[in-house]
Design a protein around this motif. Sequence first.
Motif, PDB file in Angstrom:
ATOM      1  N   THR A  14      25.670  58.896  46.498  1.00  0.00           N
ATOM      2  CA  THR A  14      25.254  57.455  46.649  1.00  0.00           C
ATOM      3  C   THR A  14      25.293  56.749  45.168  1.00  0.00           C
ATOM      4  N   GLN A  15      24.619  57.573  44.118  1.00  0.00           N
ATOM      5  CA  GLN A  15      24.694  57.149  42.794  1.00  0.00           C
ATOM      6  C   GLN A  15      26.034  57.034  42.260  1.00  0.00           C
ATOM      7  N   THR A  20      30.655  53.728  40.443  1.00  0.00           N
ATOM      8  CA  THR A  20      31.998  53.580  40.485  1.00  0.00           C
ATOM      9  C   THR A  20      32.230  52.158  40.831  1.00  0.00           C
ATOM     10  N   VAL A  21      31.607  51.627  41.830  1.00  0.00           N
ATOM     11  CA  VAL A  21      31.969  50.299  42.281  1.00  0.00           C
ATOM     12  C   VAL A  21      31.345  49.348  41.239  1.00  0.00           C
ATOM     13  N   ALA A  22      30.353  49.571  40.320  1.00  0.00           N
ATOM     14  CA  ALA A  22      29.760  48.895  39.222  1.00  0.00           C
ATOM     15  C   ALA A  22      30.645  48.859  38.060  1.00  0.00           C
ATOM     16  N   GLU A  23      31.395  49.943  37.903  1.00  0.00           N
ATOM     17  CA  GLU A  23      32.147  49.896  36.877  1.00  0.00           C
ATOM     18  C   GLU A  23      33.834  49.318  36.792  1.00  0.00           C
ATOM     19  N   PRO A  25      34.582  46.086  37.877  1.00  0.00           N
ATOM     20  CA  PRO A  25      35.005  44.930  37.305  1.00  0.00           C
ATOM     21  C   PRO A  25      35.127  45.036  35.805  1.00  0.00           C
ATOM     22  N   ALA A  26      34.342  45.885  35.233  1.00  0.00           N
ATOM     23  CA  ALA A  26      34.246  46.083  33.602  1.00  0.00           C
ATOM     24  C   ALA A  26      35.793  46.849  33.363  1.00  0.00           C
ATOM     25  N   MET A  27      36.168  47.623  34.137  1.00  0.00           N
ATOM     26  CA  MET A  27      37.666  48.379  33.718  1.00  0.00           C
ATOM     27  C   MET A  27      38.691  47.523  34.007  1.00  0.00           C
ATOM     28  N   ALA A  28      38.799  46.714  35.128  1.00  0.00           N
ATOM     29  CA  ALA A  28      39.717  45.742  35.226  1.00  0.00           C
ATOM     30  C   ALA A  28      39.722  44.682  34.048  1.00  0.00           C
ATOM     31  N   MET A  29      38.623  44.137  33.880  1.00  0.00           N
ATOM     32  CA  MET A  29      38.517  43.079  32.583  1.00  0.00           C
ATOM     33  C   MET A  29      39.199  44.006  31.528  1.00  0.00           C
ATOM     34  N   SER A  30      38.888  44.888  31.134  1.00  0.00           N
ATOM     35  CA  SER A  30      39.233  45.798  29.903  1.00  0.00           C
ATOM     36  C   SER A  30      40.701  45.998  29.993  1.00  0.00           C
ATOM     37  N   ASN A  31      41.165  46.192  31.000  1.00  0.00           N
ATOM     38  CA  ASN A  31      42.589  46.667  31.246  1.00  0.00           C
ATOM     39  C   ASN A  31      43.402  45.197  30.990  1.00  0.00           C
ATOM     40  N   PHE A  32      42.879  44.225  31.417  1.00  0.00           N
ATOM     41  CA  PHE A  32      43.326  42.659  31.339  1.00  0.00           C
ATOM     42  C   PHE A  32      43.261  42.319  29.740  1.00  0.00           C
ATOM     43  N   ILE A  33      42.362  42.691  29.267  1.00  0.00           N
ATOM     44  CA  ILE A  33      42.164  42.165  27.845  1.00  0.00           C
ATOM     45  C   ILE A  33      43.233  42.936  26.964  1.00  0.00           C
TER      46      ILE A  33
END
Length: 87
Positions: A14-15, A20-23, A25-33
């Motif tokens: 569960t953790q 993974t779900v919490a990370e 959006p941050a990974m997607a944004m960093s890839n976009f940047i």
Amino acid sequence: MPDTVCEQITDSVTQTNTKTVAETPAMAMSNFIMATNTAVSNSNQNATVAQQQGQMLMQAATTQGINAINAIGTASISKAAEAILEK
């Protein structure tokens, strides 16, 4: 086969899933940047190279123009010398 799963294993899975779900959006944004930064960097580099090439062409054109101006004086002097020698 037992019907229950150890609580420690369930908690660990569960953790991990929550992390993974919490990370995501941050990974997607960093890839976009990173993609945007790469595109802007390539654009700046292309602009710099184009400016350098333009400067070289302008310098070559200026040199040719100065040579043409200097050749006019030489041509007129040689034409005058030729006229004098033919007399």
